[in-house]
Scaffold this motif. Structure first.
Motif, PDB file in Angstrom:
ATOM      1  N   THR B 456       0.670  -1.324   0.109  1.00 57.15           N
ATOM      2  CA  THR B 456      -0.015  -0.033   0.298  1.00 57.15           C
ATOM      3  C   THR B 456       0.878   1.453   0.207  1.00 57.15           C
ATOM      4  O   THR B 456       1.476   0.915   0.991  1.00 57.15           O
ATOM      5  CB  THR B 456      -0.908  -0.164   1.413  1.00 57.15           C
ATOM      6  OG1 THR B 456      -1.153  -1.457   1.379  1.00 57.15           O
ATOM      7  CG2 THR B 456      -2.158   0.978   0.906  1.00 57.15           C
ATOM      8  N   GLN B 463      -2.716   6.270  -5.578  1.00 59.61           N
ATOM      9  CA  GLN B 463      -3.584   5.275  -5.284  1.00 59.61           C
ATOM     10  C   GLN B 463      -4.742   4.538  -6.205  1.00 59.61           C
ATOM     11  O   GLN B 463      -4.374   3.263  -5.840  1.00 59.61           O
ATOM     12  CB  GLN B 463      -5.157   5.878  -3.604  1.00 59.61           C
ATOM     13  CG  GLN B 463      -4.441   6.665  -2.548  1.00 59.61           C
ATOM     14  CD  GLN B 463      -3.879   5.309  -1.928  1.00 59.61           C
ATOM     15  OE1 GLN B 463      -4.845   3.963  -2.141  1.00 59.61           O
ATOM     16  NE2 GLN B 463      -2.965   5.437  -0.875  1.00 59.61           N
ATOM     17  N   GLU B 464      -4.668   5.226  -7.189  1.00 63.87           N
ATOM     18  CA  GLU B 464      -5.112   4.583  -8.677  1.00 63.87           C
ATOM     19  C   GLU B 464      -3.696   3.752  -8.898  1.00 63.87           C
ATOM     20  O   GLU B 464      -4.760   2.803  -9.697  1.00 63.87           O
ATOM     21  CB  GLU B 464      -5.167   6.302  -9.293  1.00 63.87           C
ATOM     22  CG  GLU B 464      -5.695   5.651 -10.348  1.00 63.87           C
ATOM     23  CD  GLU B 464      -5.837   6.673 -11.924  1.00 63.87           C
ATOM     24  OE1 GLU B 464      -6.210   6.631 -12.201  1.00 63.87           O
ATOM     25  OE2 GLU B 464      -5.382   8.204 -11.462  1.00 63.87           O
ATOM     26  N   TYR B 466      -2.292   1.457  -7.374  1.00 63.07           N
ATOM     27  CA  TYR B 466      -2.410   0.226  -6.230  1.00 63.07           C
ATOM     28  C   TYR B 466      -3.431   0.078  -6.782  1.00 63.07           C
ATOM     29  O   TYR B 466      -3.983  -1.417  -6.746  1.00 63.07           O
ATOM     30  CB  TYR B 466      -2.335   1.265  -5.317  1.00 63.07           C
ATOM     31  CG  TYR B 466      -2.484  -0.047  -4.468  1.00 63.07           C
ATOM     32  CD1 TYR B 466      -1.643  -0.727  -3.132  1.00 63.07           C
ATOM     33  CD2 TYR B 466      -3.721   0.586  -3.458  1.00 63.07           C
ATOM     34  CE1 TYR B 466      -2.056  -1.802  -2.757  1.00 63.07           C
ATOM     35  CE2 TYR B 466      -3.654  -0.863  -1.871  1.00 63.07           C
ATOM     36  CZ  TYR B 466      -2.936  -2.057  -2.107  1.00 63.07           C
ATOM     37  OH  TYR B 466      -3.147  -2.466  -0.963  1.00 63.07           O
ATOM     38  N   ASN B 467      -4.913   0.646  -6.546  1.00 58.50           N
ATOM     39  CA  ASN B 467      -5.686   0.200  -7.030  1.00 58.50           C
ATOM     40  C   ASN B 467      -5.683  -0.939  -7.899  1.00 58.50           C
ATOM     41  O   ASN B 467      -6.420  -2.411  -8.712  1.00 58.50           O
ATOM     42  CB  ASN B 467      -7.061   1.056  -6.995  1.00 58.50           C
ATOM     43  CG  ASN B 467      -7.162   1.936  -5.512  1.00 58.50           C
ATOM     44  OD1 ASN B 467      -6.864   0.808  -4.644  1.00 58.50           O
ATOM     45  ND2 ASN B 467      -8.008   2.979  -5.382  1.00 58.50           N
ATOM     46  N   LYS B 468      -5.380  -0.260  -9.168  1.00 54.52           N
ATOM     47  CA  LYS B 468      -5.313  -1.103 -10.778  1.00 54.52           C
ATOM     48  C   LYS B 468      -4.134  -1.739 -10.346  1.00 54.52           C
ATOM     49  O   LYS B 468      -4.999  -3.079 -11.243  1.00 54.52           O
ATOM     50  CB  LYS B 468      -4.712   0.143 -11.216  1.00 54.52           C
ATOM     51  CG  LYS B 468      -5.214  -0.018 -12.895  1.00 54.52           C
ATOM     52  CD  LYS B 468      -4.885   1.238 -13.544  1.00 54.52           C
ATOM     53  CE  LYS B 468      -4.687   0.815 -14.901  1.00 54.52           C
ATOM     54  NZ  LYS B 468      -3.622   1.702 -15.842  1.00 54.52           N
ATOM     55  N   ILE B 470      -4.483  -4.207  -8.390  1.00 56.38           N
ATOM     56  CA  ILE B 470      -4.519  -4.683  -6.739  1.00 56.38           C
ATOM     57  C   ILE B 470      -6.007  -5.659  -7.630  1.00 56.38           C
ATOM     58  O   ILE B 470      -6.200  -6.852  -7.823  1.00 56.38           O
ATOM     59  CB  ILE B 470      -5.311  -4.544  -5.700  1.00 56.38           C
ATOM     60  CG1 ILE B 470      -4.057  -4.118  -4.710  1.00 56.38           C
ATOM     61  CG2 ILE B 470      -6.416  -5.121  -4.725  1.00 56.38           C
ATOM     62  CD1 ILE B 470      -3.096  -5.544  -4.435  1.00 56.38           C
ATOM     63  N   SER B 471      -6.663  -4.684  -8.676  1.00 56.59           N
ATOM     64  CA  SER B 471      -7.784  -5.309  -9.683  1.00 56.59           C
ATOM     65  C   SER B 471      -7.276  -6.375 -10.774  1.00 56.59           C
ATOM     66  O   SER B 471      -8.060  -7.113 -10.042  1.00 56.59           O
ATOM     67  CB  SER B 471      -8.719  -3.979  -9.712  1.00 56.59           C
ATOM     68  OG  SER B 471      -8.314  -3.720 -10.873  1.00 56.59           O
TER      69      SER B 471
END
Lengths: 126, 638
Positions: B456, B463-464, B466-468, B470-471
């Protein structure tokens, strides 16, 4: 097994044409010049070292006419030819057979290519 | 001067005296030699044969409008046959109208005619002059563009496409605009002569001319003009890749493009390559490095120092940034080539793709080893903090992880293509599906590992991204799990069928199963990880001899139910999650095919569970099923 029979020619007249240069015209107005190797009752001819000749098409004539200077009023168009090698000409498509006159060949009396060359090289050395 | 004497008559007489079968010959000449002779006037052997219809063909002969339509359609068929891989000599060049236009090798538009047009053309001749001739010219021009585009990229000659034009220029010297003018005046002629034509015929001719005009407009464009923003009538869908939406979306597009049924034609496959890369620029906008880093970033989410663009600006050798940049430059050079080649490979036909991938996997394998080394060197400069586990400290190995992921995908693809291309015989299906689920399982474990290294980012930072990641990883896990279940169900099903001896295993007197296994696994034999397993172990894990038939089928049932559930889940995911922003339709079709295969396999498992008597199996390769998962139809033998 029978040993292969030694070859005896069934027709001396035709045998005389073997290995001669023939000019054979076919029903579609092409002709072929090549050396005869074999023929049979139906006049199927096997020719080697054959060249195919064809009369120029009307189109070729037009093109040539455009390119010529037009001063003579005549147009000269070469016959299209190409080497095609070993061919069979079926007897039923032949319209004319001509033989190349032996007199036109140099060293004809010797009748053999090898002798001809020999003679030429002798002449050269003299 | 040579002279010839006519001997036709004497020859005729002499040969008439021969008996049937008698030969006059040169004693040194054998009939054996004569076998190779060309037969004159034989239409198949004598290329110089003068066909009367060919010689006497008069292009200006009057034609009915209906005939013109027939000729146009015939020409279109010929053109498409060329697109599909036939030679021009057997398609368009065999057409007398095309021959008339091209046999004089026209370099200027005025020369490209059916011959001197008649002075006072009759209506039947006018339509040839004003409609057919422009149509033919436009068609040849289209072919000219085609002959230029396809060989400019990597397309297999003679396999996909025959570029040979036999020295005839396909109007390449003539401007595209000149031809368009001709087509426009042809359309105008139709308007002016509407009275003479029936409404229907005029419309049919107009549509054909308009179609040709649209085709010509598109063929005139190449990769470069599309990069500059040209629009298209036909390949609009393909141009979506130019709206770059991330590396993963682009990769998905290429994979779906390649899997289209029927396989895209050589022209589109070549154009897609031109769109992908021209003059060292990817998609006409960025260097190779960008798309490569995008892909690594999304999948592996490395420590942020690794892909920092500022690294490449540092010139001081003692700076760690400089050291990182130096190694990343090497990586871009080395991996970038393999990576972009992968995209290009998807532009080949399916059989060729499999063959290429079998070689590519070796390249990715050595790339993995090389990247591992670079990864450990880079660690010194990025000061990566290890993840502490019971097995000691672990490092992310971002680059080699990324490489390994692609290598595993390639290995799966090779197996999947084996099914799709009918390479595996039915009795080997169990083993091959076993390998498919084995590679999927390995990849799933690898993705899990990768996810454990995605840290993280501190608040306020990326953050974007990172989220990308993870998804992306979560979706990948779902995709893997679904196919793994489907493949496992197939392993059990075919294992059961093998046990009931209905898969028709042939007797192979000159080989044995071990030899066949080695041959089958040959592309993977030299791969370090995952290794090909020993034959005995392979047999025991595939055959499950310790299991009862009932048990096997119940496992198969569980897996297929699970697979169905996951594919249903997948089919509801939005385009952005499944990385199919530019090919969502293909994605949906593909998942639906997989779902139908699941249903089909489920039915087969059901039938087999119910019936104890003799059964027979046929494979259904229907288009509604996924090509790698054809459905076995099990029928009770009556």
């Amino acid at each position: 097994m029978n040993a292969p029979q030694p070859y005896t020619s069934p027709s001396p007249v035709l045998q005389a044409f073997i290995n001669k240069s023939l000019r054979v015209t076919t029903t579609d107005a092409r002709f072929f010049i090549g050396e005869l190797k074999c023929t049979d009752r139906d006049r199927n001819l096997i020719l080697v070292n054959t060249t195919e000749y064809r009369y120029p098409s009307a189109n070729d004539g037009l093109n040539a006419a455009k390119e010529s200077d037009g001063s003579s009023g005549k147009v000269r168009v070469d016959m299209a030819n190409r080497f095609i090698g070993l061919v069979v000409v079926p007897g039923n498509v032949i319209t004319k057979i001509e033989v190349q006159e032996a007199a036109a060949r140099r060293g004809w009396r010797f009748g053999s290519g090898a002798l001809e060359t020999l003679k030429m090289s002798m002449m050269a050395s003299v | 001067m040579t002279t010839f004497r006519d001997v036709t008559k004497e020859f005729l007489e002499a040969s008439g005296k021969l008996n049937v079968g008698q030969l006059v010959q040169d004693p040194d000449f054998t009939l054996f030699q004569a076998v190779g002779a060309l037969e004159i006037m034989d239409p198949k052997m004598d290329s110089g044969l003068l066909e009367p219809e060919y010689e006497r063909f008069y292009a200006w002969a009057p034609r009915l409008p209906e005939e013109i339509i027939g000729i146009m359609d015939h020409l279109l068929c010929n053109e498409m046959a060329w697109h599909l891989g036939s030679a021009l000599s057997q398609t368009l060049f065999a057409n007398l109208y095309i021959d008339k236009l091209l046999s004089s090798s026209p370099m200027k538009l005025e020369q490209a005619t059916f011959g001197t047009p008649p002075r006072e053309p009759t209506p039947g001749q006018e339509i040839v002059l004003h409609v057919l001739q422009p149509y033919c010219l436009a068609l040849i021009k289209c072919c000219g563009y085609m002959a230029k585009q396809v060989p400019s990229e990597h397309i297999y000659e003679e396999e996909d496409f025959v570029p040979q034009t036999y020295g005839l220029p396909l109007l390449q010297n003539i401007e595209h605009a000149e031809i368009v003018v001709l087509l426009d005046s042809a359309l105008q002629w139709l308007v002016d002569n509407e009275a003479a034509l029936s409404k229907e015929l005029a419309a049919a001719l107009r549509n054909r001319l308009k179609l040709r005009k649209l085709l010509l407009e598109d063929f005139a464009k190449d990769g470069e003009s599309y990069h500059e923003g040209a629009t298209s009538n036909w390949v609009e869908n393909m141009l979506k890749i130019l709206n770059y939406a991330g590396a993963s979306n682009t990769m998905t597009y290429f994979m779906h493009f390649s899997a289209r049924r029927p396989t895209p034609l050589p022209y589109s496959r070549s154009l897609l390559q031109s769109l992908l890369m021209k003059d060292m620029k990817v998609l006409g906008r960025m260097p190779l490095k960008c798309i490569l880093f995008d892909d690594i970033q999304e999948l592996a989410y490395p420590v942020k120092e690794l892909l920092d663009p500022k690294n490449f600006e540092v010139e001081a050798p003692q700076s760690p940034k400089y050291q990182i940049a130096k190694r990343m430059d090497w990586f871009v050079e080395r991996a970038g080539r393999s990576y972009i080649e992968l995209y290009r490979n998807f532009c080949q036909n399916r059989a060729r793709l499999r063959r290429i991938l079998c070689k590519a996997v070796l390249d990715w394998d050595s790339l993995q080893v090389e990247s591992e080394e670079i990864d450990s060197e880079l660690r010194d400069f990025t000061n990566e903090a290890p993840v502490h586990t019971r097995d000691g400290p672990l490092y992310s190995f971002s680059l080699s992880s990324w490489v390994y992921h692609y290598k595993l995908r390639i290995m799966e693809l090779i197996i999947l293509l084996g099914f799709e291309l009918d390479i595996f015989p039915l009795h080997e299906f169990d083993g091959m599906y076993w390998y498919l689920q084995f590679y999927l399982r390995t990849r799933s474990g690898h993705v899990d590992r990768m996810r454990s290294f995605v840290r993280t980012p501190p608040k306020g930072e990326d953050q974007e991204g990172y989220n990308k990641t993870i998804s992306m990883l979560n979706y990948t896990l779902l995709e893997i799990a679904a196919m793994q279940d489907l493949a496992s169900a197939c392993v059990y099903l075919y294992c059961a069928l093998n046990r009931r001896k209905v898969l028709g295993k042939p007797k192979t007197p000159y080989g044995d199963d071990l030899l066949r296994y080695e041959g089958r696994m040959k592309p993977f034999l030299s791969i370090g990880c995952p290794e090909v397993i020993a034959y005995d172990t392979f047999r025991s894990v595939v055959d499950n001899e310790e299991m009862e038939m009932k048990e096997i089928l119940s496992y198969a049932n569980d897996h297929i139910a699970e697979a169905k559930k996951q594919y249903q889940k997948m089919s509801k995911l939005p385009a952005s999650i499944v990385r199919a922003n530019i090919c969502y339709d293909s994605f949906r079709t593909n998942v639906n095919c997989l779902l139908r295969s699941c249903v089909g396999v489920g039915v087969a498992i059901g039938v087999l569970s119910r019936e104890d008597g003799p059964v027979e199996v046929t494979l259904d390769h229907g288009d509604k099923y996924h090509p790698a998962f054809p459905v076995p139809c099990i029928k009770v033998k009556s």
